[in-house]
Design a protein around this motif. Structure first.
Motif, short mmCIF file in Angstrom:
data_model
loop_
_atom_site.label_atom_id
_atom_site.label_comp_id
_atom_site.label_asym_id
_atom_site.label_seq_id
_atom_site.Cartn_x
_atom_site.Cartn_y
_atom_site.Cartn_z
N ASP A 1 -6.88 1.33 -1.03
CA ASP A 1 -6.19 1.61 -2.14
C ASP A 1 -6.87 2.98 -2.93
O ASP A 1 -6.09 4.05 -3.12
N ALA A 2 -8.08 2.87 -2.88
CA ALA A 2 -8.95 3.99 -3.59
C ALA A 2 -8.49 5.44 -2.93
O ALA A 2 -8.52 6.62 -3.24
N ILE B 1 -6.87 8.60 -3.85
CA ILE B 1 -7.69 10.18 -4.06
C ILE B 1 -6.89 11.08 -3.00
O ILE B 1 -6.84 12.28 -3.67
N MET B 2 -6.21 10.69 -2.13
CA MET B 2 -5.53 11.64 -1.19
C MET B 2 -4.26 12.20 -1.85
O MET B 2 -3.83 13.34 -1.77
N GLN C 1 0.75 -1.26 0.01
CA GLN C 1 -0.01 -0.03 0.06
C GLN C 1 0.89 1.26 -0.06
O GLN C 1 0.67 2.22 -0.62
N ARG C 2 2.08 1.27 0.72
CA ARG C 2 2.92 2.27 0.89
C ARG C 2 3.55 2.61 -0.51
O ARG C 2 3.66 3.84 -1.10
N LEU C 3 3.90 1.57 -1.29
CA LEU C 3 4.45 1.70 -2.59
C LEU C 3 3.66 2.26 -3.58
O LEU C 3 3.86 3.05 -4.38
N PHE C 4 2.48 1.76 -3.40
CA PHE C 4 1.30 2.07 -4.37
C PHE C 4 1.02 3.90 -4.09
O PHE C 4 0.87 4.71 -5.11
N GLN C 5 1.11 4.21 -2.89
CA GLN C 5 0.75 5.47 -2.49
C GLN C 5 1.83 6.51 -3.02
O GLN C 5 1.63 7.48 -3.50
N MET D 1 -3.46 6.16 -15.83
CA MET D 1 -2.74 5.94 -14.56
C MET D 1 -3.35 4.79 -13.87
O MET D 1 -2.66 4.20 -12.98
N GLY D 2 -4.52 4.60 -14.24
CA GLY D 2 -5.39 3.18 -13.51
C GLY D 2 -5.87 3.62 -12.49
O GLY D 2 -6.18 2.78 -11.60
#
Ligand SMILES: Cc1cc2nc3c(=O)[nH]c(=O)nc-3n(C[C@H](O)[C@H](O)[C@H](O)COP(=O)(O)OP(=O)(O)OC[C@H]3O[C@@H](n4cnc5c(N)ncnc54)[C@H](O)[C@@H]3O)c2cc1C
Length: 379
Positions: A66-67, A71-72, A7-11, A46-47
């Motif tokens: 994830d969503a 958005i943040m 999740q951190r990586l995605f962020q 960007m998906g």
């Protein structure tokens, strides 16, 4: 925060994307009334559309967490661009995707996920705002379908939407409420003059004058209201996420300003009166973010619960507005100008204290949880 490495990586990836691709024209975008297709396409590519929607339906197969992170991350660099992430994940699309039939998905979901179709949710009516279950828009049987009559007000994107997810009444009481998809070109459907909110969004009154609704356009039949509202809790968390991130955006701008701007021979950040503002903003934003992530994690793959949603939205809406308003004060006259993003952040965060359930109605819901008792608001 209790995020996994993934999740951190995605962020980080989304933050980097937003910083590189969206941050530089954030002010220009904030002042643009229209849907900016270039930005929309970047977000689609960007998906970042349909993050919570299963891959089999054309989404990304991700989670609510994830969503929310996405958005943040976008709002942190460009508050206005987060509107597109909202529309593609948290708005009417989420409820639609959860309850639509396969045929309905095939017909509309692809366009919504590609940003080619825009959907507005029509709940509020002239005589049914907070008391939304008082809505009068009615469906009466006609052959294989129904005739829709009524008026909707205040809807985000209602002035320009291609389709409306309209709450309507098949019969009396809460159990009589369901929802239908109204298409822009349907006979009997018209819109009034558009009205501009102080946050820059426009809405238009929607008139349904004996609009024929084929049965294929019914999303939820009688008894669908509770399902619909539980889907709407996701929209409320999207609204909460934007509020806290837009507040943080203003905080960051004001923080830089407070370090650079000198008065009385010192930078603003050396005055205790200014430091305390930042201390309060920082703590409120941190607390709200924690609550938000906690609510999203608790929901897991389900829709978020009523208490979590109400408490999170309340905290995030208040923290976001508090931070944006204080940030504006720290910026002085500069922050009050239309060429400055901070006043936009203040106007945007103010609206979310009304949209999607007012702060008062949220407090009512929280009180019911506290006392484990339902308090009817009716005389
Ligand atoms: C930016 C924005 C976007 C919106 N988007 C949409 C949308 O997409 N679709 C849609 O259908 N609607 C939308 N709305 C409408 C929104 O849902 C309503 O404004 C909201 O539900 C409140 O209804 P109302 O404005 O009629 O206020 P009212 O219900 O008339 O309330 C007025 C005031 O009285 C308070 N109040 C009412 N009842 C109680 C009570 N029992 N206890 C304590 N206080 C109470 C309210 O909190 C409020 O402060 C949007 C509104 C805004 C501002």
């Amino acid at each position: 925060m209790f995020l996994s490495n993934e999740q951190r990586l995605f962020q980080d990836i989304v933050r980097q994307f937003a910083k590189n691709e969206l941050a530089h024209d954030a002010v220009q975008r904030a002042n643009n009334d229209h849907i900016d297709e270039t930005t929309m396409n970047k977000i689609v590519d960007m998906g970042l559309m349909g993050i919570m929607i299963p891959e089999s339906d054309g989404g990304q197969g991700g989670t609510l967490v994830d969503a929310i992170l996405a958005i943040m991350a976008v709002a942190l660099s460009c508050p206005r661009s987060a509107d597109f992430v909202q529309a593609g994940n948290f708005g009417a699309i989420r409820t639609f995707a959860a309850f639509a039939s396969q045929t309905q998905k095939e017909r509309w979901l692809h366009g919504l996920l590609k940003g080619r179709l825009l959907m507005s949710v029509g709940m509020s009516e002239p005589e049914a705002g907070s008391a939304v279950t008082d809505l009068q828009t009615s469906l009466t049987p006609d052959g294989e379908g129904f005739r829709l009559n009524g008026t909707k007000v205040f809807g985000t994107h209602s002035a320009t939407a291609d389709i409306i997810l309209a709450y309507a009444r098949f019969g009396p009481g809460v159990h009589g409420i369901g929802s239908v998809i109204v298409e822009k070109n349907m006979d009997g459907f018209s819109t009034g003059q558009s009205v501009r909110y102080m946050n820059g969004e426009k809405w238009a009154q929607l008139y349904f004058d004996n609009v024929y609704i084929p049965k294929e356009n019914i999303l939820l039949g009688p008894g669908g209201f509770k399902k619909q509202i539980s889907g709407f809790n996701v929209e409320r968390l999207g609204n909460a996420a934007r509020a806290v991130a837009v507040g943080r955006h203003a905080f960051n701008v004001a923080r830089t300003h407070a370090k650079m701007r000198h008065q009385f021979g010192r930078p603003l950040c050396e005055f205790q009166g200014i430091q305390w503002k930042f201390a309060d903003m920082s703590v409120k934003l941190d607390a709200a973010e924690l609550m938000l992530i906690n609510a999203a994690i608790s929901a897991g793959s389900d829709l978020p619960g009523a208490y979590d949603t109400a408490a999170t939205k309340l905290l995030c809406n208040e923290a976001g507005y508090f931070a944006a308003n204080e940030a504006l004060q720290v910026m002085g006259a500069l922050g009050f100008g239309e060429d400055n993003i901070v006043q936009y952040c203040m106007r945007r965060t103010r609206g979310w204290m009304i949209a999607g359930g007012t702060l008062e109605i949220l407090r009512n819901r929280i009180a019911e949880h506290v006392f484990d008792q339902r308090f009817s608001q009716r005389p």
